[in-house]
Write an enzyme that holds these catalytic residues in place. Structure first.
Site, PDB file in Angstrom:
ATOM      1  N   GLY A   1     -18.566  18.678  96.072  1.00  0.00           N
ATOM      2  CA  GLY A   1     -18.782  17.363  95.483  1.00  0.00           C
ATOM      3  C   GLY A   1     -17.697  16.821  94.579  1.00  0.00           C
ATOM      4  O   GLY A   1     -17.717  15.633  94.244  1.00  0.00           O
TER       5      GLY A   1
ATOM      6  N   PRO B 166     -16.426  23.442  98.203  1.00  0.00           N
ATOM      7  CA  PRO B 166     -15.704  22.174  98.231  1.00  0.00           C
ATOM      8  C   PRO B 166     -15.237  21.854  99.653  1.00  0.00           C
ATOM      9  O   PRO B 166     -14.883  22.752 100.413  1.00  0.00           O
ATOM     10  CB  PRO B 166     -14.490  22.438  97.339  1.00  0.00           C
TER      11      PRO B 166
ATOM     12  N   ARG C 197     -14.046  17.972 100.578  1.00  0.00           N
ATOM     13  CA  ARG C 197     -13.124  16.860 100.393  1.00  0.00           C
ATOM     14  C   ARG C 197     -11.914  17.242  99.546  1.00  0.00           C
ATOM     15  O   ARG C 197     -10.775  16.881  99.848  1.00  0.00           O
ATOM     16  CB  ARG C 197     -13.887  15.730  99.708  1.00  0.00           C
TER      17      ARG C 197
ATOM     18  N   ARG D 261     -15.120   6.068 107.877  1.00  0.00           N
ATOM     19  CA  ARG D 261     -15.370   5.979 106.427  1.00  0.00           C
ATOM     20  C   ARG D 261     -15.239   4.553 105.878  1.00  0.00           C
ATOM     21  O   ARG D 261     -16.067   4.120 105.091  1.00  0.00           O
ATOM     22  CB  ARG D 261     -14.447   6.923 105.637  1.00  0.00           C
TER      23      ARG D 261
ATOM     24  N   TYR E   1     -18.885   3.527 104.423  1.00  0.00           N
ATOM     25  CA  TYR E   1     -19.067   3.645 102.965  1.00  0.00           C
ATOM     26  C   TYR E   1     -18.273   2.597 102.196  1.00  0.00           C
ATOM     27  O   TYR E   1     -18.118   2.740 100.973  1.00  0.00           O
ATOM     28  CB  TYR E   1     -18.601   5.023 102.475  1.00  0.00           C
TER      29      TYR E   1
ATOM     30  N   CYS F 159     -15.399  -3.835 119.292  1.00  0.00           N
ATOM     31  CA  CYS F 159     -16.069  -5.134 119.275  1.00  0.00           C
ATOM     32  C   CYS F 159     -17.113  -5.241 118.173  1.00  0.00           C
ATOM     33  O   CYS F 159     -18.305  -5.411 118.455  1.00  0.00           O
ATOM     34  CB  CYS F 159     -16.719  -5.370 120.632  1.00  0.00           C
ATOM     35  N   GLU F 160     -16.710  -5.082 116.949  1.00  0.00           N
ATOM     36  CA  GLU F 160     -17.600  -5.276 115.799  1.00  0.00           C
ATOM     37  C   GLU F 160     -16.748  -5.762 114.635  1.00  0.00           C
ATOM     38  O   GLU F 160     -15.650  -5.241 114.415  1.00  0.00           O
ATOM     39  CB  GLU F 160     -18.251  -3.948 115.380  1.00  0.00           C
TER      40      GLU F 160
ATOM     41  N   TYR G 259     -13.674  14.313 106.398  1.00  0.00           N
ATOM     42  CA  TYR G 259     -14.644  13.367 106.961  1.00  0.00           C
ATOM     43  C   TYR G 259     -13.946  12.288 107.792  1.00  0.00           C
ATOM     44  O   TYR G 259     -14.352  11.132 107.792  1.00  0.00           O
ATOM     45  CB  TYR G 259     -15.520  12.765 105.850  1.00  0.00           C
TER      46      TYR G 259
HETATM   47  N1  LLP Z   1     -22.033  21.664 100.122  1.00  0.00           N
HETATM   48  C1  LLP Z   1     -23.061  20.968 100.642  1.00  0.00           C
HETATM   49  C2  LLP Z   1     -24.398  21.593 100.673  1.00  0.00           C
HETATM   50  C3  LLP Z   1     -22.848  19.675 101.162  1.00  0.00           C
HETATM   51  O1  LLP Z   1     -23.869  18.998 101.676  1.00  0.00           O
HETATM   52  C4  LLP Z   1     -21.546  19.108 101.111  1.00  0.00           C
HETATM   53  C5  LLP Z   1     -21.277  17.766 101.622  1.00  0.00           C
HETATM   54  C6  LLP Z   1     -20.509  19.881 100.565  1.00  0.00           C
HETATM   55  C7  LLP Z   1     -20.793  21.132 100.076  1.00  0.00           C
HETATM   56  C8  LLP Z   1     -19.097  19.383 100.487  1.00  0.00           C
HETATM   57  O2  LLP Z   1     -18.991  18.295  99.650  1.00  0.00           O
HETATM   58  P1  LLP Z   1     -17.540  17.756  99.221  1.00  0.00           P
HETATM   59  O3  LLP Z   1     -16.886  18.819  98.382  1.00  0.00           O
HETATM   60  O4  LLP Z   1     -16.777  17.491 100.444  1.00  0.00           O
HETATM   61  O5  LLP Z   1     -17.839  16.530  98.453  1.00  0.00           O
HETATM   62  N2  LLP Z   1     -19.213  11.957 105.065  1.00  0.00           N
HETATM   63  C9  LLP Z   1     -19.201  11.678 103.645  1.00  0.00           C
HETATM   64  C10 LLP Z   1     -19.376  12.920 102.819  1.00  0.00           C
HETATM   65  C11 LLP Z   1     -20.646  13.704 103.141  1.00  0.00           C
HETATM   66  C12 LLP Z   1     -20.821  14.949 102.319  1.00  0.00           C
HETATM   67  C13 LLP Z   1     -21.979  15.735 102.783  1.00  0.00           C
HETATM   68  N3  LLP Z   1     -22.168  16.997 102.129  1.00  0.00           N
HETATM   69  C14 LLP Z   1     -17.906  10.941 103.300  1.00  0.00           C
HETATM   70  O6  LLP Z   1     -17.093  10.679 104.181  1.00  0.00           O
HETATM   71  O7  LLP Z   1     -17.700  10.560 102.148  1.00  0.00           O
END
Ligand code: LLP
Length: 431
Positions: free
Chosen positions: A239, A274, A276, A312, A316, A344-345, A373
């Site tokens: 996150g 992690p 992202r 993305r 978002y 086409c959007e 992502y």
């Molecule tokens: N752990 C769990 C249980 C998760 O559900 C996620 C992400 C992560 C770790 C990794 O989170 P990060 O460190 O990447 O923030 N598609 C969206 C992001 C979806 C994240 C879903 N879960 C985007 O493009 O922003």
């Protein structure tokens, strides 16, 4: 910090000019930098020095085998959410005892695959899931090491679609119900209580939500231990946000210091997942300008990548910097344009008001911070096949996923008997 910089006026991935890859591979394509991936992994793990922590790269962010293998070589584990991701992690060389399986709904086949592989922990998110898992495990004569993912009811203050830790979200078990579920779990055949898990969302830009979620998780862990459970692992999720535009997220060091102060005293082994943070800045999406179209209100730069390749921005409203691959000269005149794909959007846009130097058909552009992502969320909408992924390391590059062809796609479709015999359909299908 990433390794996509201009050298002699040309955008390079490490020491490889992007233009060279584009000429060899064609456009559009994703391009990842090994040094950037490795650097992000190291910075994050170093921020946790002194803790007994396992960093499980969240494979959903970028599940290319070469990317996973790059991180596995440094000792990373994997956070997976499907049987497919589990397989990828194993094939890429992540040891099973470094894999955590998360997700709000797992099939019995996925549970069985995880148990047979002997993974570190399965994070359970509900009572019915716990029962399903117990059944699968006993039928296999195994014990499932579980964590229960709790929902701490903390607002991550992120985009609504990627906020997961509020009570109205589908994720986790309410804190108030957790102790009772652990009590049941401890008595179940086929289940071994191993840990606690929490994850409140993605692209989180301040420490406060983490502090609150970790504090509640630490409190629960102490209560569970007092109840007699042997809680060895605490999975703190992922996150931590990254800069896309001008955000200033907490540094990994600040995040690490928070983990140490709030969770450290528990003396548990930690899992962090992690995604992202590791992969985001380690990738760009490269696209070629098809043409520039003068619209009634503004000019459209129409490129050969589209929302199906990279969703993305439209999903978002995410901002991704768009830069020309040939560096613009100092003082070059720039113009506000909208950069769009051919789908086409009207939502197929990468940036509605972007200042770009004079740009014309044939020019290359790059969308930055597309390593997380990006490719993983692509679709084949408009029969636009999945695009290649390229991994650079120093002055070398390799295509790590080849371009799918339209023929590959069509080969997976068949006409039912009643159409296949009709000559017209047959002719149309080219069979
Ligand atoms: N752990 C769990 C249980 C998760 O559900 C996620 C992400 C992560 C770790 C990794 O989170 P990060 O460190 O990447 O923030 N598609 C969206 C992001 C979806 C994240 C879903 N879960 C985007 O493009 O922003």
């Amino acid at each position: 910090m990433d390794h996509f910089q201009y050298r002699d006026g040309e955008l390079c991935a490490e020491a490889v000019p992007i233009r060279r890859i584009a000429d060899d591979v064609g456009t559009p394509f994703y391009c990842y930098s090994t040094v950037t991936l490795e650097r992000h992994y190291r910075v994050f793990t170093e921020a946790l020095t002194g803790l007994d922590a396992l960093v499980c790269f969240s494979v959903k962010a970028n599940s290319n085998l070469a990317v996973i293998a790059t991180l596995a070589n440094l000792g990373a584990g994997a956070d997976v959410v499907s049987g497919g991701e589990l397989k990828r992690a194993l094939v890429a060389g992540v040891p099973a005892d470094r894999i955590v399986f998360a997700g709000v709904g797992k099939t019995t086949d996925e549970m069985a695959a995880a148990l047979k592989a002997g993974i570190l922990q399965i994070n359970v998110e509900s009572a019915p899931e716990l029962e399903m898992l117990a059944q699968v495990a006993t039928s296999l004569g195994r014990e499932a090491p579980i964590g229960i993912r709790v929902n701490p009811d903390v607002d991550a203050h992120s985009h609504v679609k990627i906020t997961t830790g509020k009570r109205e979200n589908k994720f986790g078990v309410p804190l108030a119900d957790a102790r009772e579920l652990y009590r049941r779990a401890a008595k179940m055949k086929g289940i071994r209580v191993a840990g606690v898990a929490v994850h409140i969302g993605s692209q989180i830009l301040t420490l406060e939500p983490f502090r609150e979620a970790f504090r509640r998780t630490a409190e629960l862990t102490q209560a569970l231990r007092a109840d007699g459970h042997d809680i060895r692992w605490v999975d703190l999720g992922g996150g931590l946000g990254i800069p896309y535009e001008n955000e200033t997220p907490p540094t990994p060091a600040e995040y690490g210091a928070l983990v140490k102060s709030v969770i450290g005293p528990l003396g548990c082994r930690l899992i962090l997942d992690p995604g992202r943070l590791i992969a985001g800045n380690a990738g760009v999406l490269v696209s070629r300008v098809l043409l520039v179209k003068a619209g009634a209100t503004h000019d459209f730069v129409i490129v050969d990548a589209a929302m199906n390749d990279f969703i993305r921005p439209t999903l978002y409203n995410a901002h991704h910097a768009i830069v020309p691959v040939r560096e613009s000269a100092d003082g070059a005149v720039s113009k506000e344009v909208e950069v769009v794909g051919p789908v086409c959007e009207s939502g197929d846009t990468f940036g509605r008001t972007r200042r770009l130097p004079a740009i014309a058909g044939g020019d290359l552009i790059a969308l930055r911070t597309a390593g997380a992502y990006g490719a993983v969320m692509a679709s084949a909408y408009n029969t636009r096949p999945l695009i290649p992924e390229v991994l650079v390391r120093d002055d070398a590059y390799a295509v790590v996923r080849e371009r799918i062809s339209v023929d590959d796609m069509l080969a997976r479709e068949t006409l039912p008997k009643w159409l296949a015999t009709g000559t017209r359909a047959k002719r149309k299908a080219g069979r």
